[in-house]
Design a protein around this motif. Sequence first.
Motif, short mmCIF file in Angstrom:
data_model
loop_
_atom_site.label_atom_id
_atom_site.label_comp_id
_atom_site.label_asym_id
_atom_site.label_seq_id
_atom_site.Cartn_x
_atom_site.Cartn_y
_atom_site.Cartn_z
N MET A 1 -39.50 -14.21 43.00
CA MET A 1 -39.31 -13.67 44.35
C MET A 1 -38.95 -12.19 44.29
SD MET A 1 -36.94 -16.89 45.52
CE MET A 1 -36.79 -16.58 47.28
N GLY A 2 -38.24 -11.81 43.25
CA GLY A 2 -37.80 -10.42 43.13
C GLY A 2 -37.45 -10.08 41.70
N ALA A 3 -36.80 -8.91 41.51
CA ALA A 3 -36.43 -8.37 40.19
C ALA A 3 -37.68 -8.12 39.35
CB ALA A 3 -35.40 -9.25 39.49
N MET A 4 -37.59 -8.32 38.03
CA MET A 4 -38.71 -7.96 37.15
C MET A 4 -38.99 -9.02 36.11
SD MET A 4 -37.80 -4.03 36.24
CE MET A 4 -37.95 -2.73 37.49
N TYR A 5 -38.55 -10.26 36.38
CA TYR A 5 -38.56 -11.25 35.31
C TYR A 5 -39.04 -12.61 35.79
CZ TYR A 5 -35.38 -7.60 34.05
OH TYR A 5 -34.83 -6.36 33.85
N ALA A 6 -39.67 -13.34 34.85
CA ALA A 6 -39.88 -14.77 35.04
C ALA A 6 -39.03 -15.48 33.99
CB ALA A 6 -41.35 -15.11 34.86
N PHE A 7 -38.52 -16.66 34.37
CA PHE A 7 -37.63 -17.39 33.46
C PHE A 7 -38.10 -18.84 33.39
CE2 PHE A 7 -33.27 -19.00 32.25
CZ PHE A 7 -33.08 -18.17 31.16
N PRO A 8 -39.31 -19.03 32.80
CA PRO A 8 -39.87 -20.38 32.76
C PRO A 8 -39.05 -21.32 31.87
CG PRO A 8 -41.19 -18.88 31.42
CD PRO A 8 -40.20 -18.03 32.16
N ARG A 9 -39.05 -22.58 32.30
CA ARG A 9 -38.37 -23.62 31.51
C ARG A 9 -39.39 -24.27 30.60
NH1 ARG A 9 -34.55 -28.25 34.17
NH2 ARG A 9 -34.44 -29.64 32.37
N ILE A 10 -39.00 -24.44 29.35
CA ILE A 10 -39.92 -24.91 28.33
C ILE A 10 -39.43 -26.25 27.80
CG2 ILE A 10 -41.04 -24.26 26.15
CD1 ILE A 10 -41.29 -22.02 28.14
N ARG B 1 -37.20 -15.60 28.75
CA ARG B 1 -37.33 -14.60 29.79
C ARG B 1 -38.42 -13.62 29.40
NH1 ARG B 1 -33.66 -9.43 31.59
NH2 ARG B 1 -34.83 -8.56 29.84
N THR B 2 -39.35 -13.42 30.33
CA THR B 2 -40.34 -12.37 30.13
C THR B 2 -40.26 -11.42 31.30
OG1 THR B 2 -42.70 -11.85 29.94
CG2 THR B 2 -42.15 -13.77 31.25
N THR B 3 -40.51 -10.14 31.05
CA THR B 3 -40.62 -9.20 32.16
C THR B 3 -42.00 -9.37 32.78
OG1 THR B 3 -41.65 -7.37 31.01
CG2 THR B 3 -39.26 -7.57 30.83
N ILE B 4 -42.16 -8.84 33.99
CA ILE B 4 -43.50 -8.83 34.60
C ILE B 4 -44.11 -7.43 34.48
CG2 ILE B 4 -42.91 -10.67 36.22
CD1 ILE B 4 -42.69 -8.39 38.39
N LEU B 5 -43.66 -6.67 33.49
CA LEU B 5 -44.04 -5.25 33.46
C LEU B 5 -45.31 -4.90 32.70
CD1 LEU B 5 -40.50 -3.68 33.17
CD2 LEU B 5 -41.89 -3.99 35.22
#
Lengths: 474, 474
Positions: free
Chosen positions: A387-396, A445-449
């Motif tokens: 939704m915001g910030a610069m990151y995705a935090f998928p659960r594995i 955690r990965t950035t979306i950059l």
Amino acid sequence: MANINPRVIKVEYAVRGPIVIRAGEIEKQIKEGQHNFPFDRVIRANIGDCHASGNQVPVTYIRQFLAGCTYPPLIDSSDFPSDIKQKVQRLLSVCGGKSLGSYTESQGLITVREDIAKYIQERDGYPSNPSDIYLCNGASDGIKTVIKLLMNNDPKKPSGIMIPVPQYPLYSATLSEYGAHQIEYYLDEDNNWALNIDELERALNQSKEHCVPRGIVIINPGNPTGQVLSRENIENIVRFAEKHRLFILADEVYQENTYLPGSKFFSFKKVLMDLGAPYNHMEMASFHSASKGWHGECGSRGGYYELINIDKDVRMQVNKLISASLCSAAWGQAMMGAIINPPKEGELSYELYKKERSDIVSRLKQKADLVSQLFNSVEGVRCNAVMGAMYAFPRIEIPEKAIQHAKSKNMAPDAFYCFQFLEKTGVCVVPGSGFKQKPGTHHLRTTILPPVDQMKVMVEKFRKFHMEFLREWK
Amino acid sequence: MANINPRVIKVEYAVRGPIVIRAGEIEKQIKEGQHNFPFDRVIRANIGDCHASGNQVPVTYIRQFLAGCTYPPLIDSSDFPSDIKQKVQRLLSVCGGKSLGSYTESQGLITVREDIAKYIQERDGYPSNPSDIYLCNGASDGIKTVIKLLMNNDPKKPSGIMIPVPQYPLYSATLSEYGAHQIEYYLDEDNNWALNIDELERALNQSKEHCVPRGIVIINPGNPTGQVLSRENIENIVRFAEKHRLFILADEVYQENTYLPGSKFFSFKKVLMDLGAPYNHMEMASFHSASKGWHGECGSRGGYYELINIDKDVRMQVNKLISASLCSAAWGQAMMGAIINPPKEGELSYELYKKERSDIVSRLKQKADLVSQLFNSVEGVRCNAVMGAMYAFPRIEIPEKAIQHAKSKNMAPDAFYCFQFLEKTGVCVVPGSGFKQKPGTHHLRTTILPPVDQMKVMVEKFRKFHMEFLREWK
């Protein structure tokens, strides 16, 4: 080693931790041409660093302004934009000797603080006072200062600060360094990482035998979790903090980074003021940074915090404390000022500024959308919307056999997973354990950059790696 | 107030303390035209801030370099000096995305660290390794990091750090903040503020029941005292530190500020290495800053420290600790790099650089000489020669009646004196008590930075004020 500060040894900071050091070694080997890696470059998705990882070019207006402040003869050139010239002159007029090379007031240059106050006022619809604004070397510096104020230094029953789990590791690192108690509350992954008030009550209650609770940290938009809190959720958090007399530390450095339609940013200050008495008298601090947003000027270490409803004697203490380090970097202050007071419609620099902004913002939105879609298309992976910030935090989902293997090597399972991912694909992400997470769950955690094409490559590499990992460890 | 960190309340920092706040108020009243002061401007001699107090213009080469790094299209202009263009390109080549807006390595940009190592090597004649160099936000930031490492956080028997008296108040402020014990040793005023080894032994011995002694701070050239230590004195200090296994913190930020013929700067590192075993294995840190020297770029908050002979595990802890704040400001790093690696003879920018440098340096020398002469010409004032740094620290005889009056107002006698001096003449200096001093003695600290004509006015004002003060309180 036997003689160094034991609290320093306890500090952990995953964003620049072992996996990032390993990524650097791999890069070096690739550069030297001596390697057997099945890839020829490292994709760095470990840190929210726009210019470095996104190949994003700095915004022209910002850099022209800063260059003018640095070397004022530039502004007399006929091709230097007149609107920026005026801004440079205004800033330098409040610098000692009209030079950015002078120490500034400890709180920061008055024109910059005035502009920030105006920005806040326009954002929230409530007055902001330049004497409540403190410029600092990146938000990190300001956060450390405010947490410092809340410490009681009692080793038997230290101050406790509530922090989200997952959290940005500056918080756990700072609390370790200060010998404070970390009161961990879990974000609700099934509810887009919202804050659950029952969970806040539980965490606070359990902590009371170990510490004196003093404050609560909320990161909104979330790092590493990418959520944007709803207005209602913020209201409930404010009520909770009021009930327990907790100082609110609102980490709002991603306030300009919202992507999903409907995920509007509300500042804690605005909500607190909207709620009226007694909430509008609560003490709080809000942090912002030049590093984030869409311009991403991390290297400047510009940042500020606003202290709201602070007792005047306490403020004198803050002013004294920060004066011992003299002032934050004047270039970072100028940077923060440029960001907060951009060209207005009709001004000479506006059109180019607007174009550069919309290019960058639209790419960020596109990637925010893309990344959760892509992760969700992989078996055994679940990713909340960014939704915001610069990151995705998928659960594995990590197979039990791999978990046991990691434990036998004294590693967190997701650290083992992320190291494998790096060694096999060249993609550097940060293990969820570096941010803390609910026991039994695993994330990264990965950035979306990274640029869109690299991002697609990255997720394809991930898909392939993940499938092989599942096969290997099933 | 009842809830804030009690250590914060103990912090004191005179250089920006009450007298400086009062000076700001007076300036404001003068600006608004509503005042009855018998002067129409405040002379600020309270802080070592070249551009602000000396009307000193920034060095062209430094600012062109920094402007080029900030806005790289500038370097393609035909009138941008080609030697500086190369330096800009070299620096940006090691920045993520070739932008100063990226986070740097936690220790700082590698090219800057390489240049610093080369500077140190040329200064001392001993190798310096870029991986021992840490860029920081002003020397203050580095000093706080290194002191932090030495803390044991034991409230019953805390770490103790030896500091000179008089000292630069960052040290006492930092030790208060960290809850450490301040082991005060007196500098020998009758011997040009040298360190007396018997006095070091006394101070250390007396401290042992209160603390675990861990380090010794030496400020050379001295702040606020302006001495430059002899080589022999440094050798004896090194032997003392070795004998008692103390970590040496060498505050050498004024290493380029020596004035008197014969007052040559020797770095602690050089002396330690020259002395051979076991001294050349001692652990120490040396601090330097972009703020001082003759270029005086305070606002950049550029600085560095070199960690010498540090255990490799400890270094990993330092690297981890600083990584939680990501990095120091990239602009400050670039500034430090520019200062440490100036144009060489034969390069395009050299002649102008040389001229600017020699103008500034000769003015500083002239003022250093002038100020102690002038103070010594006043009855009841005694001022050691200003051998280096940027300050004079004259000793003032204050009549007993004034001392008693100050005490009745709960003020240090020299604070009372300096406040009177400010109110009656508009000159802002810092009371000696802000730096600590031998009980029963009184001093003030003035910088040598105001322009020569202002400086003469200032000392004439002082002479007149002092005579009247003596008359009034005799």
